[in-house]
Design a protein around this motif. Structure first.
Motif, mmCIF file in Angstrom:
data_model
loop_
_atom_site.group_PDB
_atom_site.id
_atom_site.type_symbol
_atom_site.label_atom_id
_atom_site.label_comp_id
_atom_site.label_asym_id
_atom_site.label_seq_id
_atom_site.Cartn_x
_atom_site.Cartn_y
_atom_site.Cartn_z
ATOM 1 N N THR A 188 -2.073 6.815 1.935
ATOM 2 C CA THR A 188 -2.261 7.736 0.824
ATOM 3 C C THR A 188 -0.882 8.276 0.473
ATOM 4 O O THR A 188 -0.112 8.655 1.362
ATOM 5 N N LEU B 114 0.812 -1.224 0.000
ATOM 6 C CA LEU B 114 0.000 0.000 0.000
ATOM 7 C C LEU B 114 0.839 1.265 0.000
ATOM 8 O O LEU B 114 0.298 2.366 0.035
ATOM 9 N N THR C 46 -5.200 -1.409 -5.526
ATOM 10 C CA THR C 46 -3.921 -2.121 -5.358
ATOM 11 C C THR C 46 -4.107 -3.609 -5.597
ATOM 12 O O THR C 46 -3.764 -4.122 -6.652
ATOM 13 N N ASN D 184 -7.455 8.926 -6.459
ATOM 14 C CA ASN D 184 -6.691 7.672 -6.398
ATOM 15 C C ASN D 184 -5.375 7.798 -5.635
ATOM 16 O O ASN D 184 -4.522 6.918 -5.709
ATOM 17 N N GLN E 124 -4.518 4.515 -1.181
ATOM 18 C CA GLN E 124 -4.155 3.168 -1.596
ATOM 19 C C GLN E 124 -5.033 2.174 -0.828
ATOM 20 O O GLN E 124 -4.823 1.914 0.355
ATOM 21 N N SER F 284 -1.123 6.493 -9.551
ATOM 22 C CA SER F 284 -1.697 7.266 -8.445
ATOM 23 C C SER F 284 -0.921 8.561 -8.253
ATOM 24 O O SER F 284 0.300 8.534 -8.068
ATOM 25 N N ARG G 274 2.870 7.427 -7.385
ATOM 26 C CA ARG G 274 3.119 5.985 -7.373
ATOM 27 C C ARG G 274 2.355 5.360 -8.528
ATOM 28 O O ARG G 274 1.137 5.226 -8.487
#
Length: 543
Positions: A207, A158, A239, A231, A234, A215, A212
């Motif tokens: 978050t 995450l 995910t 988004n 997480q 995201s 990422r």
């Protein structure tokens, strides 16, 4: 609004990263005997679906809720986002009837993680042996050292944003992403904690604080607990579930599980309702991951002549030891502007009273900075302070000056707190759950201690018009507890039913105790461990 028809169908599922987008999805026929049929796609079921699919097992996951695309379907609107909650009828009673909905249940692909507050904390190691080491509750059949490894896997999956070092408990590696910049509400918690001589730190949050993959970093819009429309959050939705799809799993949204079919002492599949009709999916193994209310409800509704009191219920413990966590708060007003709504609800935290055992009650609690959005704040004002009319209007004008602290506290397991079946039925003809709960004497002592400490913290920073919110609860646990023997539990350490060897439970209902932190990270760690145990069993031919 929620979609009225399934989206994950005809060989495709929603692309959660692209407005109106789709990704390919493998489909299984009802006659395919899939390796694992998982009921629920939240922290337990969604994580397990992704990991088992990547291990090469055939997986179908059902969810009673809709399959949302955050960029299309989530709005900066507190009322609109109520579509993410399990709002079907439930009966509540007991000495402390609980308010069911947003704080303790979800109804969407991704489960409650779609709207969770992203606080991602590890259990104190001693909590896994709370009866033996601390003298209360029940021991878990898990070793904290092993769980520490799975916590790390969950944090990496995450991309948790957190502090460089964590002040409490055994040393742990740096979090995958740097901590978020602290807002004013978070800084006020820090000042208050320091005034009392307590350590504090940035809250580990699911978050991202930097990009990422697909995201973007958090933009601090403040609607995190109602579904993240960018988004940055997480969750299992963006995910583990995309990973499950990529590995060949099928997700069926708007699919309500009604009964697990059992032949002898083996589960053979699940009856589920979708698109206006009942269907039956065959499976070699069934995993129930519906959380602490829907999991026992399904097990009890699946009773047979051989299992007259419900499935996996030889011990009589299905539905018993239902727990929530205390979620009381203390609020005040600062002379300077705070604007506590900016960013995630909890930027800073103190776990002082989770690790300090100098108190006259069992268990622990943490508290976090808070920033309720306006509608929720209005309910707090009317419910906790009794403000109405002009008095309420005037006080709402102080919104940008408010400051608050909110606890997550441990509740002791009590067999009298239960989830049972009522005689009433829902829209599917299934008996609805009756949730019976009362705070115990120890729970009330813990809550009183926390309110006193949070009040002292706000007084220390000069807050005015301080008042407590005494009636609140959130995360659930219990009702299908794991344990050491078939007599003291519903499932073993691997989340496998003692009674029906191909029936598993993998969610917060397996918790013997709650601990004093948010449960989502522990649920995910258990799911990752269970997947590894399943793989090992399969390798030995034991499934």
């Amino acid at each position: 609004m929620s979609p009225e028809a399934p989206r994950a169908i005809a060989g495709r599922a929603p692309d959660v990263f692209v407005p109106g987008g789709w990704v390919p999805m493998r489909e299984y026929s009802l006659d395919d005997e899939v390796d694992f049929l998982i009921i629920g796609t939240g922290a337990g079921g969604g994580t397990l679906a992704g990991r088992l699919a990547e291990m090469g097992f055939s997986v179908v996951a059902l969810d009673a809720g809709a399959y949302f695309r955050p960029l299309d379907d989530f709005a900066s609107d507190e009322t609109e986002q109520e579509k993410l909650y399990w709002n079907d009828r439930r009966i509540v009673d007991g000495g402390t009837p609980l308010q069911m909905g947003g704080k303790n249940s979800g109804k969407a692909v991704g489960g409650s993680m779609v709207h969770f507050a992203m606080v991602s904390l590890r259990f104190r190691p001693e909590w896994f042996r709370s009866r033996s080491v601390l003298g209360y509750g029940a021991d878990w059949p898990l070793d904290w050292r092993e769980m520490w490894r799975y916590y790390r896997e969950a944090e990496l999956a995450l991309a948790i944003s957190g502090p460089v070092t964590y002040p409490w408990g055994p040393k742990r590696p740096r979090y995958p992403y740097r901590a978020h910049e602290i807002n004013s509400a978070g800084r006020l918690l820090a000042l208050g904690a320091e005034a009392l001589g307590y350590q504090w730190t940035e809250t580990p949050l699911a978050t991202v604080s930097a990009p990422r993959g697909k995201s973007p970093p958090c933009v601090y819009r403040g609607f995190c607990r109602f579904g993240c429309s960018t988004n940055a959050k997480q969750s299992t939705l963006n995910t583990w579930i995309p990973r499950a799809l990529a590995a060949g799993a099928e997700i069926r949204d708007l699919a309500m599980a009604g009964r697990i079919e059992v032949k002898g002492d083996r589960a053979t599949g699940v009856h589920f309702h979708r698109e206006g009709a009942w269907h039956f999916q065959r499976a070699r193994n069934v995993v129930v991951a519906g959380y602490a209310v829907e999991t026992p409800r399904l097990l009890l509704n699946s009773a047979t002549s051989r299992h007259p009191h419900g499935l996996a219920n030889r011990s009589g413990l299905v539905g018993k030891y239902f727990m929530t966590q205390s979620n009381q708060a203390v609020f005040g007003r600062m002379r300077d502007e705070v604007r506590w709504y900016k960013g995630p609800p909890s930027f800073t935290i103190t776990e002082h009273w989770n690790y300090d055992d100098r108190k006259d009650f069992f268990g622990g609690y943490c508290w976090m900075a808070q920033g309720p959005l306006p509608i929720e704040w209005g309910f707090i004002q009317t419910g906790a302070r009794g403000l109405w009319g002009e008095a309420l209007r005037q006080d709402m004008l102080n919104y940008n000056h408010q400051v608050g602290l909110k606890m997550v506290g441990e509740t002791l397991p009590d067999a009298a707190n239960t989830v049972t079946l009522a005689d009433e039925v829902d829209q599917y003809g299934l008996r609805i759950p009756r949730i019976t709960f009362s705070w115990g004497e120890n729970d009330r002592k813990l809550i009183g201690h926390a309110i006193s400490e949070m009040t002292r913290s706000l007084e220390a920073i000069g807050a005015e018009d301080i008042f407590p919110q005494r009636e609140d609860a959130n995360h659930l646990a219990g009702t299908a507890r794991m344990g050491f023997t078939p007599e003291d539990s519903v499932v073993d350490a691997d989340c496998r039913s003692w009674d029906i060897p191909n029936l598993w439970v993998c969610d917060g209902s397996v918790f013997p105790t709650t601990g004093g932190v948010n449960p989502s990270l522990t649920i995910q760690a258990i799911a990752l461990r269970t997947a590894d145990r399943i793989k090992a069993m399969a390798g030995r031919g034991e499934l």
